[in-house]
Design an enzyme around this catalytic site. Sequence first.
Site, PDB file in Angstrom:
ATOM      1  N   ASN A  46      87.010 -13.351  54.437  1.00  0.00           N
ATOM      2  CA  ASN A  46      88.126 -13.849  55.250  1.00  0.00           C
ATOM      3  C   ASN A  46      88.913 -14.930  54.514  1.00  0.00           C
ATOM      4  O   ASN A  46      90.152 -14.950  54.561  1.00  0.00           O
ATOM      5  CB  ASN A  46      87.604 -14.399  56.582  1.00  0.00           C
ATOM      6  CG  ASN A  46      87.234 -13.306  57.558  1.00  0.00           C
ATOM      7  OD1 ASN A  46      87.830 -12.236  57.572  1.00  0.00           O
ATOM      8  ND2 ASN A  46      86.227 -13.569  58.389  1.00  0.00           N
TER       9      ASN A  46
ATOM     10  N   ASP B  83      73.842  -7.739  59.111  1.00  0.00           N
ATOM     11  CA  ASP B  83      74.847  -8.791  58.947  1.00  0.00           C
ATOM     12  C   ASP B  83      75.488  -8.660  57.566  1.00  0.00           C
ATOM     13  O   ASP B  83      74.784  -8.436  56.564  1.00  0.00           O
ATOM     14  CB  ASP B  83      74.186 -10.166  59.098  1.00  0.00           C
ATOM     15  CG  ASP B  83      75.192 -11.300  59.026  1.00  0.00           C
ATOM     16  OD1 ASP B  83      75.808 -11.613  60.055  1.00  0.00           O
ATOM     17  OD2 ASP B  83      75.360 -11.871  57.919  1.00  0.00           O
TER      18      ASP B  83
ATOM     19  N   GLU C  53      80.338 -10.458  62.514  1.00  0.00           N
ATOM     20  CA  GLU C  53      79.972  -9.460  61.501  1.00  0.00           C
ATOM     21  C   GLU C  53      78.536  -8.986  61.683  1.00  0.00           C
ATOM     22  O   GLU C  53      77.920  -8.483  60.742  1.00  0.00           O
ATOM     23  CB  GLU C  53      80.165 -10.026  60.091  1.00  0.00           C
ATOM     24  CG  GLU C  53      79.210 -11.128  59.680  1.00  0.00           C
ATOM     25  CD  GLU C  53      79.646 -12.538  60.099  1.00  0.00           C
ATOM     26  OE1 GLU C  53      79.139 -13.486  59.498  1.00  0.00           O
ATOM     27  OE2 GLU C  53      80.476 -12.675  61.022  1.00  0.00           O
TER      28      GLU C  53
ATOM     29  N   ASP D 167      88.982  -7.792  59.130  1.00  0.00           N
ATOM     30  CA  ASP D 167      88.898  -6.822  60.234  1.00  0.00           C
ATOM     31  C   ASP D 167      88.816  -5.395  59.697  1.00  0.00           C
ATOM     32  O   ASP D 167      88.058  -4.560  60.222  1.00  0.00           O
ATOM     33  CB  ASP D 167      90.116  -6.955  61.147  1.00  0.00           C
ATOM     34  CG  ASP D 167      90.074  -8.216  62.000  1.00  0.00           C
ATOM     35  OD1 ASP D 167      89.008  -8.855  62.064  1.00  0.00           O
ATOM     36  OD2 ASP D 167      91.112  -8.564  62.592  1.00  0.00           O
TER      37      ASP D 167
ATOM     38  N   HIS E 173      92.122 -12.647  57.265  1.00  0.00           N
ATOM     39  CA  HIS E 173      91.394 -12.080  58.396  1.00  0.00           C
ATOM     40  C   HIS E 173      91.741 -10.615  58.654  1.00  0.00           C
ATOM     41  O   HIS E 173      90.918  -9.867  59.180  1.00  0.00           O
ATOM     42  CB  HIS E 173      91.659 -12.910  59.651  1.00  0.00           C
ATOM     43  CG  HIS E 173      90.975 -14.245  59.618  1.00  0.00           C
ATOM     44  ND1 HIS E 173      89.651 -14.408  59.961  1.00  0.00           N
ATOM     45  CD2 HIS E 173      91.420 -15.480  59.261  1.00  0.00           C
ATOM     46  CE1 HIS E 173      89.307 -15.677  59.826  1.00  0.00           C
ATOM     47  NE2 HIS E 173      90.363 -16.354  59.409  1.00  0.00           N
TER      48      HIS E 173
END
Length: 273
Positions: A151, A143, A186, A160, A156
């Site tokens: 973000n 993670d 994630e 990504d 965002h």
Amino acid sequence: MLIAVLICYFISLILQGIAAVIGFSLSFRAADKYRWAWLGLSIGLALMIIRRIGAINQIYLIHHYSFFDAAITLIISATLMIGIYGIKKSFQNERSKNTALKLLGRLDVLTNCLNRQEIHYQIAQEIERSLRNKEKFSLLELDIDHFKNINDSFGHQVGDEILVSLVRCIQATLRQIDHLGRIGGEEFLILLPGADEIEAMNAAERIRKHIANTQHITSWSEPLQITVSIGVTTFMPGQQNSLNKADLLTKLVNDADKAMYCAKNSGRNCSSH
């Protein structure tokens, strides 16, 4: 005139022979319900070749021939060849599309690693192999630390791009037999076939350090750095006799998840078993 007739017949034989070979080859690749159709077409073409050989033989025996018949035979053979070749190309294109669709159905749209369903399927397959061969394997859950801050701070799109860069970074450290899958925003699972506890922890630390030391290039003006927390669990086939395969999969993933949260609670940017 005789030479022209013979040339037409011989070219016709070659075209019909190629068409018959293509037909036979497609009969082995076609679905069962269509196989008989391809076999029938191939046999028909083979019989045409035999019949044409007989016609050529008659030319030598009785010296009777027709240029019109030879020309029509050549045209028919050419159109048959073109038609069957076109069907073959169409067949190959459909197979390519189906293969691509199957592949897309296995992959995460954003990162191109395995999606949740496929990584779970691979783990289930590895459980079966492990129970059959009595071999250990390990599972990592990874993670990204403070991914929400990325973000919120950079947008965002950058988030990504970080995920895509992370997958490339992880894949660079894995063996060919390992599997990487995205199971959430994630969160990722990494399947390590044949790896025991020590090998799995070494792999987790190798991955963690490589990610921490990587400058991730995104659309942001400067490279970004991230860290990850990794949970490690190892499947012991000799200790799993009381559960069915579905429960074994659930337990294994939950154990990796608990180990990952243990790493989070230990300060992040670390691995925990």
